[in-house]
Design a protein around this motif. Structure first.
Motif, mmCIF file in Angstrom:
data_model
loop_
_atom_site.group_PDB
_atom_site.id
_atom_site.type_symbol
_atom_site.label_atom_id
_atom_site.label_comp_id
_atom_site.label_asym_id
_atom_site.label_seq_id
_atom_site.Cartn_x
_atom_site.Cartn_y
_atom_site.Cartn_z
ATOM 1 N N LYS A 188 -4.852 -13.587 -2.535
ATOM 2 C CA LYS A 188 -4.233 -12.566 -1.725
ATOM 3 C C LYS A 188 -3.436 -11.613 -2.610
ATOM 4 N N LEU A 189 -2.744 -12.205 -3.642
ATOM 5 C CA LEU A 189 -1.957 -11.345 -4.514
ATOM 6 C C LEU A 189 -2.865 -10.373 -5.250
ATOM 7 N N GLY A 190 -3.992 -10.928 -5.738
ATOM 8 C CA GLY A 190 -4.916 -10.065 -6.470
ATOM 9 C C GLY A 190 -5.402 -8.916 -5.609
ATOM 10 N N SER A 191 -5.781 -9.243 -4.364
ATOM 11 C CA SER A 191 -6.299 -8.184 -3.503
ATOM 12 C C SER A 191 -5.200 -7.197 -3.162
ATOM 13 N N GLN A 192 -3.973 -7.705 -2.976
ATOM 14 C CA GLN A 192 -2.879 -6.772 -2.677
ATOM 15 C C GLN A 192 -2.638 -5.835 -3.853
ATOM 16 N N PHE A 193 -2.699 -6.415 -5.049
ATOM 17 C CA PHE A 193 -2.505 -5.583 -6.233
ATOM 18 C C PHE A 193 -3.593 -4.519 -6.318
ATOM 19 N N ALA A 194 -4.839 -4.949 -6.031
ATOM 20 C CA ALA A 194 -5.937 -3.980 -6.091
ATOM 21 C C ALA A 194 -5.700 -2.859 -5.090
ATOM 22 N N VAL A 195 -5.261 -3.236 -3.888
ATOM 23 C CA VAL A 195 -4.994 -2.216 -2.875
ATOM 24 C C VAL A 195 -3.904 -1.262 -3.356
ATOM 25 N N CYS B 46 -4.222 2.742 -3.839
ATOM 26 C CA CYS B 46 -3.349 3.721 -3.175
ATOM 27 C C CYS B 46 -2.661 4.607 -4.193
ATOM 28 N N CYS B 47 -2.326 4.034 -5.354
ATOM 29 C CA CYS B 47 -1.754 4.846 -6.430
ATOM 30 C C CYS B 47 -2.698 5.984 -6.780
ATOM 31 N N ALA C 18 0.828 -1.206 0.000
ATOM 32 C CA ALA C 18 0.000 0.000 0.000
ATOM 33 C C ALA C 18 0.862 1.255 0.000
ATOM 34 N N VAL C 19 1.909 1.248 0.867
ATOM 35 C CA VAL C 19 2.758 2.437 0.956
ATOM 36 C C VAL C 19 3.484 2.674 -0.360
ATOM 37 N N ILE C 20 3.973 1.533 -0.944
ATOM 38 C CA ILE C 20 4.663 1.676 -2.224
ATOM 39 C C ILE C 20 3.722 2.282 -3.256
ATOM 40 N N GLY C 21 2.486 1.742 -3.270
ATOM 41 C CA GLY C 21 1.513 2.264 -4.228
ATOM 42 C C GLY C 21 1.268 3.752 -4.005
ATOM 43 N N LEU C 22 1.157 4.143 -2.731
ATOM 44 C CA LEU C 22 0.908 5.556 -2.430
ATOM 45 C C LEU C 22 2.033 6.427 -2.966
ATOM 46 N N LEU C 23 3.293 6.003 -2.666
ATOM 47 C CA LEU C 23 4.429 6.801 -3.119
ATOM 48 C C LEU C 23 4.449 6.900 -4.642
ATOM 49 N N LEU C 24 4.188 5.758 -5.275
ATOM 50 C CA LEU C 24 4.180 5.759 -6.732
ATOM 51 C C LEU C 24 3.146 6.747 -7.266
ATOM 52 N N GLY C 25 1.960 6.713 -6.643
ATOM 53 C CA GLY C 25 0.906 7.622 -7.092
ATOM 54 C C GLY C 25 1.307 9.076 -6.919
ATOM 55 N N ILE C 26 1.947 9.378 -5.784
ATOM 56 C CA ILE C 26 2.336 10.770 -5.545
ATOM 57 C C ILE C 26 3.365 11.197 -6.587
ATOM 58 N N PHE D 68 -9.412 -7.517 7.531
ATOM 59 C CA PHE D 68 -9.384 -6.683 6.338
ATOM 60 C C PHE D 68 -9.954 -7.454 5.166
ATOM 61 N N ARG D 69 -10.825 -6.811 4.432
ATOM 62 C CA ARG D 69 -11.358 -7.445 3.232
ATOM 63 C C ARG D 69 -11.183 -6.487 2.082
ATOM 64 N N ALA D 70 -10.424 -6.937 1.108
ATOM 65 C CA ALA D 70 -10.042 -6.055 0.007
ATOM 66 C C ALA D 70 -11.260 -5.551 -0.761
ATOM 67 N N ASP D 71 -12.245 -6.443 -0.967
ATOM 68 C CA ASP D 71 -13.365 -5.992 -1.792
ATOM 69 C C ASP D 71 -14.157 -4.897 -1.074
ATOM 70 N N ILE D 72 -14.279 -5.029 0.249
ATOM 71 C CA ILE D 72 -14.997 -3.972 0.971
ATOM 72 C C ILE D 72 -14.208 -2.676 0.897
ATOM 73 N N PHE D 73 -12.895 -2.788 1.015
ATOM 74 C CA PHE D 73 -12.070 -1.585 0.955
ATOM 75 C C PHE D 73 -12.236 -0.880 -0.382
ATOM 76 N N ILE D 74 -12.103 -1.662 -1.447
ATOM 77 C CA ILE D 74 -12.140 -1.020 -2.766
ATOM 78 C C ILE D 74 -13.521 -0.457 -3.055
ATOM 79 N N SER D 75 -14.549 -1.232 -2.717
ATOM 80 C CA SER D 75 -15.891 -0.724 -3.005
ATOM 81 C C SER D 75 -16.162 0.518 -2.166
ATOM 82 N N GLY D 76 -15.680 0.489 -0.907
ATOM 83 C CA GLY D 76 -15.869 1.670 -0.069
ATOM 84 C C GLY D 76 -15.116 2.863 -0.618
ATOM 85 N N PHE D 77 -13.889 2.644 -1.066
ATOM 86 C CA PHE D 77 -13.059 3.706 -1.629
ATOM 87 C C PHE D 77 -13.801 4.418 -2.749
#
Lengths: 112, 237
Positions: free
Chosen positions: B3-10, B14-15, A3-11, A52-61
Motif C-alpha cells: 500500500k505504501l508503494g502504491s501511495q508513493f507512486a500515486v 500527482c507531482c 495525492a493532494v500533497i503530491g499535487l501541491l508539491l508538483g505545482i 482503486f488499483r494503483a497500477d491501473i491508475f499509473i498505467s492509465g496516466f
C-alpha cells in the motif's frame, strides 16, 4: 491524502523551477494534461467505489498522456485536427466520472 | 508495504501532474503578455504616416545636396584636364554603383498577378527567388542598369520575402500581389532574346507577363550611401 500533497508539491516545483522545454511541445503538453486529468478523476472515482488499483491508475496516466500526445502529433503531420477526438473523449469521461463521484459523495452524506 | 508503494507512486504521479499544470500556465501567461502589447493599430498607423513624411522630407534634402555637390564638382573639374578626367571617371563609377539616374534603350518586364476564379489571390504569386532569378538573367544578358518597381538594383541589393511583402534593399517593400515592373537598360534586342528564351522567366502562377522593348527607359538612382564597416581596401593607401 498523499495525492493532494503530491499535487501541491508538483505545482510549487512548476512555479519555482524555470524549465526550458522547447516551445514546439506546448500543444502536446496541453493535451497530455487533459489526459492526465481524466486519469485522476477516474482514480478518484475508483477510490470512492473502493476498487482503486494503483497500477491501473499509473498505467492509465502515462498511457493516456502518451497516446494523446501521439495522436496530436499524428494529426499535425496529417493536417487533420485529431487532437479534437482526444479532447472530446477525455472531456466526456471527466464529466462522467465527476457525475458518479458526485452521486457517491451525496449518497455517502445521506447515509451519515 | 504494497500500500505504501502504491501511495508513493500515486504521490509521484500527482507531482508530475502539478508540475505540468504549473508549467503550462506559466507558458501561456508569458505568451499572452507578449501578444497583448502589439495591439494599438491606430497608433502604429499614425507612426507609419509620420515616418513616411519624415522620409520624403529627408529625400528632398538629399536631392538638394546632391545637386549642390554636382555643381561643385563641375566647377572644380573645369579647372584642368586632369580634373576633368577624374570627374569623368567619377561619373562612370557612379553609374556602376547605381548612384546616378541612367537612361537608354532597353526592356520593360511587367508581371501582373491575376486574381483567380474566386476573385482573390490566395498564395503569394511572386516569390523573392523568382525575382532574383530574373535579375540574374538580365545581368548575364549584359544589362547595364536594372530597377524593380523603380528601386535601383545594385550589386549589394538584397531581395527577400518578409511576411506579406518582399523587402528590397533592406528598406523598401513591394507587394507580391500587385504588379511588379522590372526595367533594364542595355541592348534591347539581346535583353528581349534572353528573356524570351524558354525557361528564363520562372513560372508565375496566375500571372500576366508582358515584355516590351523601349528606346527611352529611365532608371532612378540608388539614393542611399554604402557603408563599409568591415571591408578595407587591400594594398598601400
Amino acid at each position: 491524502m498523499i495525492a493532494v500533497i503530491g499535487l501541491l508539491l508538483g505545482i510549487i516545483i512548476g512555479v519555482v523551477v524555470d524549465v526550458n522545454i522547447p516551445l514546439e511541445f506546448a500543444p502536446y503538453m496541453s493535451v497530455a494534461i487533459f489526459a492526465c486529468l481524466d486519469s485522476v478523476f477516474g482514480a478518484l472515482r475508483a477510490n470512492l467505489e473502493k476498487n482503486f488499483r494503483a497500477d491501473i491508475f499509473i498505467s492509465g496516466f502515462f498511457g493516456n498522456a502518451v497516446l494523446a500526445a501521439g495522436l496530436t502529433y499524428l494529426g499535425d503531420k496529417l493536417g487533420v485536427p485529431v487532437y479534437l477526438a482526444a479532447v472530446i473523449v477525455f472531456g466526456g469521461r471527466i464529466f462522467n466520472n465527476f457525475a458518479i463521484i458526485r452521486r457517491l459523495l451525496i449518497g455517502r452524506n445521506k447515509l451519515h | 508495504m504494497k500500500k505504501l508503494g502504491s501511495q508513493f507512486a500515486v504521490a509521484v504521479v500527482c507531482c508530475i501532474l502539478g508540475f505540468m499544470l504549473a508549467y503550462q500556465f506559466k507558458l501561456m501567461n508569458k505568451q499572452n503578455k507578449n501578444f497583448s502589447s502589439n495591439n494599438d493599430g491606430t497608433q502604429i498607423t499614425a507612426e507609419i504616416d509620420s515616418l513616411n513624411k519624415q522620409k520624403s522630407n529627408l529625400q528632398g534634402k538629399v536631392n538638394d545636396l546632391q545637386e549642390k555637390l554636382k555643381k561643385y564638382e563641375t566647377s572644380a573639374a573645369n579647372k584642368s584636364e586632369i580634373d576633368k578626367q577624374i570627374y569623368n571617371e567619377l561619373n562612370y563609377t557612379r553609374m556602376l554603383t547605381g548612384n546616378v539616374d541612367i537612361k537608354g534603350q532597353g526592356i520593360i518586364l511587367t508581371i501582373i498577378p491575376q486574381s483567380g476564379l474566386t476573385g482573390s489571390i490566395q498564395s503569394q504569386p511572386i516569390n523573392d527567388k523568382d525575382l532574383v532569378y530574373i535579375i540574374n538573367y538580365l545581368n548575364s544578358a549584359d544589362a547595364e542598369g536594372i530597377s524593380l518597381n523603380d528601386i535601383r538594383i545594385t550589386s549589394r541589393t538584397g531581395i527577400r520575402n518578409a511576411g506579406s511583402g518582399i523587402i528590397v534593399n533592406d528598406d523598401e517593400k513591394i507587394s507580391p500581389f500587385s504588379k511588379v515592373i522590372i526595367k533594364a537598360v542595355g541592348n534591347k534586342k539581346n535583353l528581349d532574346a534572353a528573356l524570351n528564351f524558354p525557361g528564363a522567366i520562372p513560372k508565375f502562377p496566375n500571372c500576366d507577363i508582358k515584355i516590351e522593348q523601349s528606346d527611352n527607359i529611365v532608371i532612378n538612382k540608388y539614393d542611399k550611401t554604402y557603408k563599409f564597416n568591415y571591408a578595407k581596401p587591400v594594398g598601400k593607401n
